[in-house]
Scaffold this motif. Structure first.
Motif, PDB file in Angstrom:
ATOM      1  N   VAL A  39       0.859  -1.183   0.000  1.00 47.97           N
ATOM      2  CA  VAL A  39       0.000   0.000   0.000  1.00 47.97           C
ATOM      3  C   VAL A  39       0.895   1.233   0.000  1.00 47.97           C
ATOM      4  CG1 VAL A  39      -1.713   1.315   1.294  1.00 47.97           C
ATOM      5  CG2 VAL A  39      -1.871  -1.188   1.198  1.00 47.97           C
ATOM      6  N   HIS A  40       0.805   2.048  -1.052  1.00 46.11           N
ATOM      7  CA  HIS A  40       1.627   3.255  -1.166  1.00 46.11           C
ATOM      8  C   HIS A  40       0.860   4.514  -0.783  1.00 46.11           C
ATOM      9  CE1 HIS A  40       5.185   1.530  -3.305  1.00 46.11           C
ATOM     10  NE2 HIS A  40       4.292   0.590  -3.613  1.00 46.11           N
ATOM     11  N   ARG A  41      -0.466   4.430  -0.812  1.00 45.21           N
ATOM     12  CA  ARG A  41      -1.324   5.540  -0.378  1.00 45.21           C
ATOM     13  C   ARG A  41      -2.582   4.943   0.225  1.00 45.21           C
ATOM     14  NH1 ARG A  41      -5.543   6.296  -4.002  1.00 45.21           N
ATOM     15  NH2 ARG A  41      -5.315   5.178  -5.995  1.00 45.21           N
ATOM     16  N   ASN A  42      -3.245   5.680   1.067  1.00 45.22           N
ATOM     17  CA  ASN A  42      -4.420   5.152   1.754  1.00 45.22           C
ATOM     18  C   ASN A  42      -5.681   5.301   0.911  1.00 45.22           C
ATOM     19  OD1 ASN A  42      -2.859   6.446   4.597  1.00 45.22           O
ATOM     20  ND2 ASN A  42      -3.247   4.277   4.297  1.00 45.22           N
ATOM     21  N   GLY A  43      -6.568   4.322   1.037  1.00 50.21           N
ATOM     22  CA  GLY A  43      -7.823   4.334   0.301  1.00 50.21           C
ATOM     23  C   GLY A  43      -8.469   2.968   0.368  1.00 50.21           C
ATOM     24  N   GLU A  44      -9.428   2.709  -0.514  1.00 52.39           N
ATOM     25  CA  GLU A  44     -10.085   1.411  -0.550  1.00 52.39           C
ATOM     26  C   GLU A  44      -9.086   0.337  -0.991  1.00 52.39           C
ATOM     27  OE1 GLU A  44     -13.346   0.433   0.409  1.00 52.39           O
ATOM     28  OE2 GLU A  44     -12.873   2.318   1.411  1.00 52.39           O
ATOM     29  N   PRO A  45      -9.098  -0.839  -0.333  1.00 50.19           N
ATOM     30  CA  PRO A  45      -8.097  -1.874  -0.619  1.00 50.19           C
ATOM     31  C   PRO A  45      -7.950  -2.212  -2.100  1.00 50.19           C
ATOM     32  CG  PRO A  45      -9.376  -2.467   1.312  1.00 50.19           C
ATOM     33  CD  PRO A  45     -10.017  -1.231   0.755  1.00 50.19           C
ATOM     34  N   SER A  46      -9.053  -2.370  -2.795  1.00 56.88           N
ATOM     35  CA  SER A  46      -8.980  -2.752  -4.209  1.00 56.88           C
ATOM     36  C   SER A  46      -8.334  -1.675  -5.069  1.00 56.88           C
ATOM     37  CB  SER A  46     -10.384  -3.074  -4.733  1.00 56.88           C
ATOM     38  OG  SER A  46     -11.228  -1.945  -4.625  1.00 56.88           O
ATOM     39  N   GLU A  47      -8.285  -0.445  -4.572  1.00 57.72           N
ATOM     40  CA  GLU A  47      -7.727   0.662  -5.341  1.00 57.72           C
ATOM     41  C   GLU A  47      -6.270   0.967  -4.986  1.00 57.72           C
ATOM     42  OE1 GLU A  47     -10.305   3.928  -4.599  1.00 57.72           O
ATOM     43  OE2 GLU A  47     -12.069   2.985  -5.514  1.00 57.72           O
ATOM     44  N   VAL A  48      -5.868   0.673  -3.744  1.00 54.21           N
ATOM     45  CA  VAL A  48      -4.535   1.110  -3.306  1.00 54.21           C
ATOM     46  C   VAL A  48      -3.552  -0.027  -3.093  1.00 54.21           C
ATOM     47  CG1 VAL A  48      -5.489   3.190  -2.249  1.00 54.21           C
ATOM     48  CG2 VAL A  48      -5.147   1.134  -0.837  1.00 54.21           C
ATOM     49  N   MET A  49      -4.000  -1.275  -3.089  1.00 51.32           N
ATOM     50  CA  MET A  49      -3.074  -2.401  -2.934  1.00 51.32           C
ATOM     51  C   MET A  49      -2.479  -2.779  -4.279  1.00 51.32           C
ATOM     52  SD  MET A  49      -5.096  -4.804  -0.138  1.00 51.32           S
ATOM     53  CE  MET A  49      -3.951  -6.177  -0.415  1.00 51.32           C
ATOM     54  N   ARG A  50      -1.141  -2.949  -4.320  1.00 48.06           N
ATOM     55  CA  ARG A  50      -0.442  -3.308  -5.556  1.00 48.06           C
ATOM     56  C   ARG A  50       0.460  -4.491  -5.303  1.00 48.06           C
ATOM     57  NH1 ARG A  50       1.676   2.581  -6.896  1.00 48.06           N
ATOM     58  NH2 ARG A  50       3.640   1.436  -6.960  1.00 48.06           N
ATOM     59  N   LEU A  51       0.379  -5.489  -6.202  1.00 49.75           N
ATOM     60  CA  LEU A  51       1.241  -6.661  -6.106  1.00 49.75           C
ATOM     61  C   LEU A  51       2.574  -6.341  -6.768  1.00 49.75           C
ATOM     62  CD1 LEU A  51       1.466  -9.613  -5.182  1.00 49.75           C
ATOM     63  CD2 LEU A  51       0.547 -10.295  -7.414  1.00 49.75           C
ATOM     64  N   GLU A  52       3.665  -6.455  -6.020  1.00 48.32           N
ATOM     65  CA  GLU A  52       4.970  -6.023  -6.505  1.00 48.32           C
ATOM     66  C   GLU A  52       6.028  -7.091  -6.247  1.00 48.32           C
ATOM     67  OE1 GLU A  52       4.285  -1.249  -5.596  1.00 48.32           O
ATOM     68  OE2 GLU A  52       5.671  -2.409  -4.357  1.00 48.32           O
ATOM     69  N   ASP A  53       7.076  -7.041  -7.033  1.00 47.63           N
ATOM     70  CA  ASP A  53       8.268  -7.857  -6.785  1.00 47.63           C
ATOM     71  C   ASP A  53       9.220  -7.037  -5.930  1.00 47.63           C
ATOM     72  OD1 ASP A  53       7.620 -10.212  -8.301  1.00 47.63           O
ATOM     73  OD2 ASP A  53       7.948  -9.035 -10.128  1.00 47.63           O
ATOM     74  N   VAL A  54       9.525  -7.549  -4.742  1.00 48.12           N
ATOM     75  CA  VAL A  54      10.367  -6.819  -3.791  1.00 48.12           C
ATOM     76  C   VAL A  54      11.377  -7.774  -3.173  1.00 48.12           C
ATOM     77  CG1 VAL A  54       8.544  -5.156  -3.248  1.00 48.12           C
ATOM     78  CG2 VAL A  54       8.759  -7.238  -1.888  1.00 48.12           C
ATOM     79  N   ASP A  55      12.362  -7.209  -2.507  1.00 47.96           N
ATOM     80  CA  ASP A  55      13.319  -8.039  -1.784  1.00 47.96           C
ATOM     81  C   ASP A  55      12.653  -8.632  -0.541  1.00 47.96           C
ATOM     82  OD1 ASP A  55      15.338  -7.409  -3.573  1.00 47.96           O
ATOM     83  OD2 ASP A  55      16.007  -5.667  -2.395  1.00 47.96           O
ATOM     84  N   ARG A  56      13.144  -9.783  -0.111  1.00 47.67           N
ATOM     85  CA  ARG A  56      12.654 -10.335   1.148  1.00 47.67           C
ATOM     86  C   ARG A  56      12.955  -9.356   2.280  1.00 47.67           C
ATOM     87  NH1 ARG A  56      14.653 -16.699   1.048  1.00 47.67           N
ATOM     88  NH2 ARG A  56      13.560 -17.288  -0.895  1.00 47.67           N
ATOM     89  N   PRO A  57      12.018  -9.208   3.212  1.00 46.52           N
ATOM     90  CA  PRO A  57      12.265  -8.281   4.329  1.00 46.52           C
ATOM     91  C   PRO A  57      13.383  -8.782   5.230  1.00 46.52           C
ATOM     92  CG  PRO A  57      10.262  -9.558   4.705  1.00 46.52           C
ATOM     93  CD  PRO A  57      10.694  -9.862   3.305  1.00 46.52           C
ATOM     94  N   GLN A  58      14.034  -7.853   5.865  1.00 48.76           N
ATOM     95  CA  GLN A  58      15.105  -8.180   6.798  1.00 48.76           C
ATOM     96  C   GLN A  58      14.587  -8.057   8.223  1.00 48.76           C
ATOM     97  OE1 GLN A  58      18.192  -9.310   5.879  1.00 48.76           O
ATOM     98  NE2 GLN A  58      17.293  -9.309   3.817  1.00 48.76           N
ATOM     99  N   PRO A  59      14.515  -9.165   8.955  1.00 48.31           N
ATOM    100  CA  PRO A  59      14.019  -9.080  10.330  1.00 48.31           C
ATOM    101  C   PRO A  59      14.982  -8.299  11.221  1.00 48.31           C
ATOM    102  CG  PRO A  59      14.892 -11.269   9.887  1.00 48.31           C
ATOM    103  CD  PRO A  59      14.884 -10.534   8.573  1.00 48.31           C
ATOM    104  N   GLY A  60      14.419  -7.545  12.160  1.00 45.42           N
ATOM    105  CA  GLY A  60      15.226  -6.804  13.110  1.00 45.42           C
ATOM    106  C   GLY A  60      15.571  -7.655  14.318  1.00 45.42           C
TER     107      GLY A  60
END
Length: 322
Positions: free
Chosen positions: A6-27
Motif C-alpha cells: 500500500v503506497h497511499r491510503n484508500g479502498e483496498p482494491s484501489e490502493v493495494m499493488r502486487l509487486e516484486d520486492v526483496d525479502r524483508p530483513q528481520p530486526g
C-alpha cells in the motif's frame, strides 16, 4: 518475492499493488517466516484506509496474521510485525509472539485461529466471565469474528443466539451451532431475544459491529448482563447512555486484545494452549469459506471490507499447500 503493498491510503482494491520486492530483513528479536497461508481480517481493510489504530509507514504490506514456516522448519502462527505483513511470500514476526500451529488444523484454518479466537476467548471468559448455562448473543455470527465467538460460546456450555443479515448467513450460523438465529433484516432483534430468553434477555452480548447493533443490544441485555465491545465494523461508534446502564444494571466491557501481548503475554500463551486443546477435541474449527491465490488478495480484502463474506477468507501463496 511477491508482496502486496500500500503506497497511499484508500479502498483496498484501489490502493493495494502486487509487486516484486526483496525479502524483508528481520530486526533484533524478529523472525523471517515463509508464509503458508494468511488470514484476512477487517483491520487489513482499515490499515489500507489509514483508519486503524496502528499506522505503519508507507509503503507497507497488509496481512496482520498468518501461518508459516520458520527457517528452522517449524510450522507456526503469528501476528505480523508491520510493515512486513502476511500478504506476501515472506513476512516478519516478533519471535516472542510466534506460536506453534495446532496439528489438528490445516494451514488455512491455523492462519484464521489466532486473532479471532484469542479475541473471542478473552472477551467471553476474561472480560465477560461467561458461565455455563448463560445465554450469549453474538452479532455478525456468520462472519470471521462472530463465528469464533459462536464456537467458543458453545464450547463453554452457553445457549447461543446468532444475529446475521440475510438467509445465506442465517444458514451458516445454524451450521456453526447457534441455538437461535435472528435475521436482523427481516426480524425484530429485541423481540426475538426476549422471546428466546423468556423475557430475561441475553447474559452476554458479543458486539464487533457497533452502531445499531449496540443500541439494540442495550435493549435486550439481561439483569447483570455484560455487553462486550469488540469493534465497530458498521463504521459507527456508539455513544452509550450510562444512565441506562445504571438503571438496567448491566456492564459495558471494552476489549482490546492486542494489549494482552504487551501487558500479559503469558495469558496469551495459556489461551493458545486452551485453543489448541479445543481444536484437537473438535470443539472449534475456523470457518474458512474461501481460499484465494495471492494474486487475488486485494479483491479478497475488499470483500471483507464490504461485509459480503461469511467465515474467513484466507490467502494461499503459490506453492503453499493450505
Amino acid at each position: 518475492m511477491q508482496a502486496w503493498r500500500v503506497h497511499r491510503n484508500g479502498e483496498p482494491s484501489e490502493v493495494m499493488r502486487l509487486e516484486d520486492v526483496d525479502r524483508p530483513q528481520p530486526g533484533e528479536g524478529q523472525l523471517l517466516i515463509r508464509v503458508r497461508a494468511a488470514n484476512i481480517n477487517f483491520p487489513d481493510a482499515l490499515l489500507a484506509r489509514g483508519k486503524y489504530q496502528i499506522t505503519p509507514p508507507l509503503p507497507f504490506t497488509p496481512g496482520v496474521e498468518f501461518c508459516g514456516e520458520t527457517e528452522d522448519g517449524r510450522r507456526v502462527i503469528a501476528t505480523a510485525a508491520l510493515p512486513h505483513g502476511g500478504l506476501a511470500e515472506y513476512a516478519v514476526a516478533e519471535a516472542a509472539g510466534v506460536l506453534p500451529a495446532p496439528e489438528a488444523l490445516d494451514d488455512a484454518q491455523a492462519a484464521a485461529l489466532h486473532i479471532g479466537y484469542q479475541t473471542g476467548w478473552f472477551g467471553l471468559h476474561r472480560r465477560a466471565h461467561l458461565e455455563e448455562g448463560e445465554t450469549l448473543l453474538v452479532h455478525a455470527a456468520a462472519g470471521g469474528v462472530g463465528s469464533a465467538a459462536v464456537q467458543l460460546g458453545k464450547a463453554a456450555g452457553a445457549t447461543v443466539i446468532g444475529v446475521v443479515g440475510g438467509p445465506e448467513k442465517a444458514a451458516v450460523a445454524r451450521e456453526l451451532g447457534c441455538d437461535v438465529v435472528v435475521d436482523r433484516r427481516s426480524e425484530d432483534l429485541v423481540a426475538a431475544v426476549k422471546e428466546a430468553t423468556g423475557g430475561r434477555g441475553a447474559d452476554v452480548v458479543y458486539d464487533p459491529v457497533g452502531g445499531d447493533a449496540y443500541a439494540k443490544s442495550a435493549k435486550c441485555v439481561a439483569f447483570e448482563g455484560r455487553i462486550v465491545v469488540v469493534g465497530f465494523a458498521s463504521g459507527t461508534i456508539p455513544a452509550p447512555a450510562l444512565n441506562h446502564a445504571l438503571v438496567k444494571n448491566y456492564s459495558i466491557v471494552g476489549l482490546h486484545w492486542g494489549l494482552y501481548n504487551h501487558r500479559d503475554p503469558r495469558a496469551v500463551l495459556r489461551c493458545h494452549e486452551t485453543l489448541t486443546d479445543y481444536a484437537a477435541k473438535g470443539l472449534i474449527k475456523p470457518l474458512v469459506s474461501d481460499r484465494v491465490a495471492l494474486k487475488d488478495a486485494a479483491d479478497a480484502v475488499q470483500r471483507v471490507a464490504d461485509g459480503t463474506t461469511t467465515g474467513r477468507l484466507v490467502v494461499v501463496p503459490e506453492g503453499a499447500n493450505a
